[in-house]
Design a protein around this motif. Sequence first.
Motif, PDB file in Angstrom:
ATOM      1  N   ALA A 125     -22.846  69.864  -2.022  1.00 39.80           N
ATOM      2  CA  ALA A 125     -22.174  68.682  -2.562  1.00 39.80           C
ATOM      3  C   ALA A 125     -20.670  68.827  -2.526  1.00 39.80           C
ATOM      4  O   ALA A 125     -19.942  67.865  -2.294  1.00 39.80           O
ATOM      5  N   SER A 126     -20.143  70.041  -2.747  1.00 37.29           N
ATOM      6  CA  SER A 126     -18.698  70.242  -2.753  1.00 37.29           C
ATOM      7  C   SER A 126     -18.098  69.947  -1.396  1.00 37.29           C
ATOM      8  O   SER A 126     -16.999  69.410  -1.293  1.00 37.29           O
ATOM      9  N   ALA A 127     -18.807  70.298  -0.307  1.00 39.98           N
ATOM     10  CA  ALA A 127     -18.307  70.013   1.036  1.00 39.98           C
ATOM     11  C   ALA A 127     -18.410  68.527   1.335  1.00 39.98           C
ATOM     12  O   ALA A 127     -17.527  67.943   1.961  1.00 39.98           O
ATOM     13  N   ALA A 128     -19.492  67.896   0.893  1.00 41.99           N
ATOM     14  CA  ALA A 128     -19.656  66.466   1.135  1.00 41.99           C
ATOM     15  C   ALA A 128     -18.540  65.665   0.486  1.00 41.99           C
ATOM     16  O   ALA A 128     -18.138  64.623   0.997  1.00 41.99           O
ATOM     17  N   SER A 129     -18.026  66.140  -0.644  1.00 39.71           N
ATOM     18  CA  SER A 129     -16.970  65.410  -1.330  1.00 39.71           C
ATOM     19  C   SER A 129     -15.655  65.436  -0.558  1.00 39.71           C
ATOM     20  O   SER A 129     -14.753  64.658  -0.852  1.00 39.71           O
ATOM     21  N   ASP A 130     -15.518  66.328   0.420  1.00 45.33           N
ATOM     22  CA  ASP A 130     -14.317  66.391   1.246  1.00 45.33           C
ATOM     23  C   ASP A 130     -14.331  65.375   2.378  1.00 45.33           C
ATOM     24  O   ASP A 130     -13.338  65.208   3.078  1.00 45.33           O
ATOM     25  N   VAL A 131     -15.476  64.720   2.589  1.00 42.08           N
ATOM     26  CA  VAL A 131     -15.606  63.730   3.654  1.00 42.08           C
ATOM     27  C   VAL A 131     -15.171  62.362   3.139  1.00 42.08           C
ATOM     28  O   VAL A 131     -15.635  61.909   2.097  1.00 42.08           O
ATOM     29  N   MET A 132     -14.271  61.707   3.858  1.00 43.62           N
ATOM     30  CA  MET A 132     -13.840  60.366   3.490  1.00 43.62           C
ATOM     31  C   MET A 132     -14.120  59.424   4.650  1.00 43.62           C
ATOM     32  O   MET A 132     -13.803  59.730   5.800  1.00 43.62           O
ATOM     33  N   VAL A 133     -14.725  58.289   4.363  1.00 44.72           N
ATOM     34  CA  VAL A 133     -15.001  57.265   5.360  1.00 44.72           C
ATOM     35  C   VAL A 133     -14.125  56.052   5.062  1.00 44.72           C
ATOM     36  O   VAL A 133     -14.050  55.594   3.915  1.00 44.72           O
ATOM     37  N   LYS A 134     -13.458  55.555   6.074  1.00 45.61           N
ATOM     38  CA  LYS A 134     -12.573  54.399   5.916  1.00 45.61           C
ATOM     39  C   LYS A 134     -12.996  53.307   6.889  1.00 45.61           C
ATOM     40  O   LYS A 134     -13.115  53.557   8.089  1.00 45.61           O
ATOM     41  N   VAL A 135     -13.242  52.116   6.363  1.00 49.19           N
ATOM     42  CA  VAL A 135     -13.599  50.957   7.178  1.00 49.19           C
ATOM     43  C   VAL A 135     -12.475  49.936   7.067  1.00 49.19           C
ATOM     44  O   VAL A 135     -12.045  49.594   5.954  1.00 49.19           O
ATOM     45  N   THR A 136     -11.979  49.451   8.197  1.00 42.13           N
ATOM     46  CA  THR A 136     -10.847  48.525   8.188  1.00 42.13           C
ATOM     47  C   THR A 136     -11.158  47.286   9.013  1.00 42.13           C
ATOM     48  O   THR A 136     -11.938  47.326   9.971  1.00 42.13           O
ATOM     49  N   ALA A 137     -10.548  46.180   8.626  1.00 41.86           N
ATOM     50  CA  ALA A 137     -10.603  44.936   9.399  1.00 41.86           C
ATOM     51  C   ALA A 137      -9.249  44.267   9.252  1.00 41.86           C
ATOM     52  O   ALA A 137      -8.732  44.129   8.142  1.00 41.86           O
ATOM     53  N   GLU A 138      -8.643  43.889  10.357  1.00 38.76           N
ATOM     54  CA  GLU A 138      -7.329  43.265  10.298  1.00 38.76           C
ATOM     55  C   GLU A 138      -7.187  42.215  11.397  1.00 38.76           C
ATOM     56  O   GLU A 138      -7.893  42.254  12.408  1.00 38.76           O
ATOM     57  N   GLY A 139      -6.301  41.280  11.160  1.00 43.15           N
ATOM     58  CA  GLY A 139      -5.993  40.267  12.158  1.00 43.15           C
ATOM     59  C   GLY A 139      -4.501  40.239  12.406  1.00 43.15           C
ATOM     60  O   GLY A 139      -3.705  40.569  11.523  1.00 43.15           O
ATOM     61  N   ALA A 140      -4.104  39.868  13.619  1.00 35.75           N
ATOM     62  CA  ALA A 140      -2.685  39.806  13.964  1.00 35.75           C
ATOM     63  C   ALA A 140      -2.403  38.559  14.786  1.00 35.75           C
ATOM     64  O   ALA A 140      -3.285  38.055  15.501  1.00 35.75           O
ATOM     65  N   SER A 141      -1.171  38.068  14.695  1.00 33.39           N
ATOM     66  CA  SER A 141      -0.817  36.803  15.328  1.00 33.39           C
ATOM     67  C   SER A 141      -0.712  36.912  16.847  1.00 33.39           C
ATOM     68  O   SER A 141      -0.913  35.926  17.549  1.00 33.39           O
ATOM     69  N   LYS A 142      -0.375  38.093  17.368  1.00 30.08           N
ATOM     70  CA  LYS A 142      -0.344  38.314  18.809  1.00 30.08           C
ATOM     71  C   LYS A 142      -0.362  39.806  19.079  1.00 30.08           C
ATOM     72  O   LYS A 142      -0.194  40.618  18.157  1.00 30.08           O
ATOM     73  N   TYR A 143      -0.567  40.180  20.337  1.00 28.87           N
ATOM     74  CA  TYR A 143      -0.740  41.591  20.696  1.00 28.87           C
ATOM     75  C   TYR A 143       0.562  42.130  21.292  1.00 28.87           C
ATOM     76  O   TYR A 143       0.904  41.844  22.431  1.00 28.87           O
ATOM     77  N   VAL A 144       1.275  42.925  20.471  1.00 25.32           N
ATOM     78  CA  VAL A 144       2.507  43.589  20.898  1.00 25.32           C
ATOM     79  C   VAL A 144       2.358  45.065  20.569  1.00 25.32           C
ATOM     80  O   VAL A 144       2.034  45.418  19.441  1.00 25.32           O
ATOM     81  N   ASP A 145       2.595  45.958  21.541  1.00 28.75           N
ATOM     82  CA  ASP A 145       2.393  47.378  21.261  1.00 28.75           C
ATOM     83  C   ASP A 145       3.607  47.990  20.560  1.00 28.75           C
ATOM     84  O   ASP A 145       4.558  47.294  20.198  1.00 28.75           O
ATOM     85  N   ASP A 146       3.578  49.318  20.365  1.00 31.47           N
ATOM     86  CA  ASP A 146       4.601  49.993  19.555  1.00 31.47           C
ATOM     87  C   ASP A 146       5.995  49.941  20.153  1.00 31.47           C
ATOM     88  O   ASP A 146       6.986  50.147  19.441  1.00 31.47           O
ATOM     89  N   VAL A 147       6.109  49.706  21.472  1.00 34.98           N
ATOM     90  CA  VAL A 147       7.428  49.669  22.099  1.00 34.98           C
ATOM     91  C   VAL A 147       7.756  48.269  22.608  1.00 34.98           C
ATOM     92  O   VAL A 147       8.553  48.092  23.519  1.00 34.98           O
ATOM     93  N   GLY A 148       7.120  47.257  22.014  1.00 34.75           N
ATOM     94  CA  GLY A 148       7.516  45.880  22.256  1.00 34.75           C
ATOM     95  C   GLY A 148       6.906  45.194  23.448  1.00 34.75           C
ATOM     96  O   GLY A 148       7.253  44.048  23.734  1.00 34.75           O
ATOM     97  N   ILE A 149       6.007  45.851  24.182  1.00 32.16           N
ATOM     98  CA  ILE A 149       5.391  45.185  25.328  1.00 32.16           C
ATOM     99  C   ILE A 149       4.393  44.147  24.830  1.00 32.16           C
ATOM    100  O   ILE A 149       3.488  44.447  24.059  1.00 32.16           O
ATOM    101  N   LEU A 150       4.566  42.911  25.276  1.00 34.89           N
ATOM    102  CA  LEU A 150       3.708  41.805  24.875  1.00 34.89           C
ATOM    103  C   LEU A 150       2.539  41.698  25.850  1.00 34.89           C
ATOM    104  O   LEU A 150       2.723  41.493  27.040  1.00 34.89           O
ATOM    105  N   PHE A 151       1.331  41.841  25.316  1.00 37.50           N
ATOM    106  CA  PHE A 151       0.143  41.721  26.156  1.00 37.50           C
ATOM    107  C   PHE A 151      -0.530  40.367  26.008  1.00 37.50           C
ATOM    108  O   PHE A 151      -1.230  39.924  26.902  1.00 37.50           O
ATOM    109  N   SER A 152      -0.369  39.721  24.866  1.00 36.53           N
ATOM    110  CA  SER A 152      -0.965  38.401  24.687  1.00 36.53           C
ATOM    111  C   SER A 152      -0.340  37.685  23.509  1.00 36.53           C
ATOM    112  O   SER A 152      -0.088  38.286  22.465  1.00 36.53           O
TER     113      SER A 152
END
Length: 248
Positions: free
Chosen positions: A25-52
């Motif tokens: 049980a002590s090892a199981a408590s070290d496991v974290m599960v994260k579920v995410t859902a997000e929406g964005a207005s358009k697709y721009v990557d980290d260096v500004g390239i616009l894909f859509s």
Amino acid sequence: MKKTLMLSLLLAGLSSAGIFSATPASAASDVMVKVTAEGASKYVDDVGILFSEDSYALGGVEVDYKGFYVGAQKMVPLFGGDGLEYKNDFRNEAIYSAGYRYDEKGGFVAELGMRYHDLVQSLAIAEYSAKVGYHVTPGVTPFAKITYHANNDEAKENAVLLFGGADFYAKLSEKASINGTAMLFHNGGELGSEAAYGYSLKIEPTYAVTEHVALSASLRYVNVFGKDVIGYEENGQVVAGIGTKITF
């Protein structure tokens, strides 16, 4: 075939770490599960390239064990239609990730990671990155990051991307907080574009609905200094988004 091989390697790594084996049980408590859902207005990557210009939704799941993590994300188009050349590839991509994060409270932070972008059609990208930072004061963490993009398409050159900046965090109330990132970047010719310098600003207020559920909004501005190359606009790109995160 590449996707199957990567999933096999990730599962093997989890198995060797004991995540999918019988654990106390002590090892199981070290496991974290994260579920995410997000929406964005358009697709721009980290260096500004616009894909859509189209809006999109991105859903994902990540499993973390003592800093070691694996994850998967899937992008789904929402509405709009700009006819950009890359839309059919990037707007339907799946992303597989693995890596290790280290966070010394009040000291150094670091991350080594790999992401594989399965772009459904002819183009795929393997992304390798290293990031290091330091908590100079509570809520302020300057960092430096280097990313290498390896493309499977011979027509698209591989690229080195450099980032430097700071992450910010402030607790506004018992349940409300705000995150932010300000950084400069150098794009070494990603996807055949010209090399360019630029900057990015992101603000993300978050509200904790419960101990395990949080809602967030985001506003990001990415601009390039004096460049007008593929995917860039001199007046910059503004991306707005909303999301939710569930952890257990």
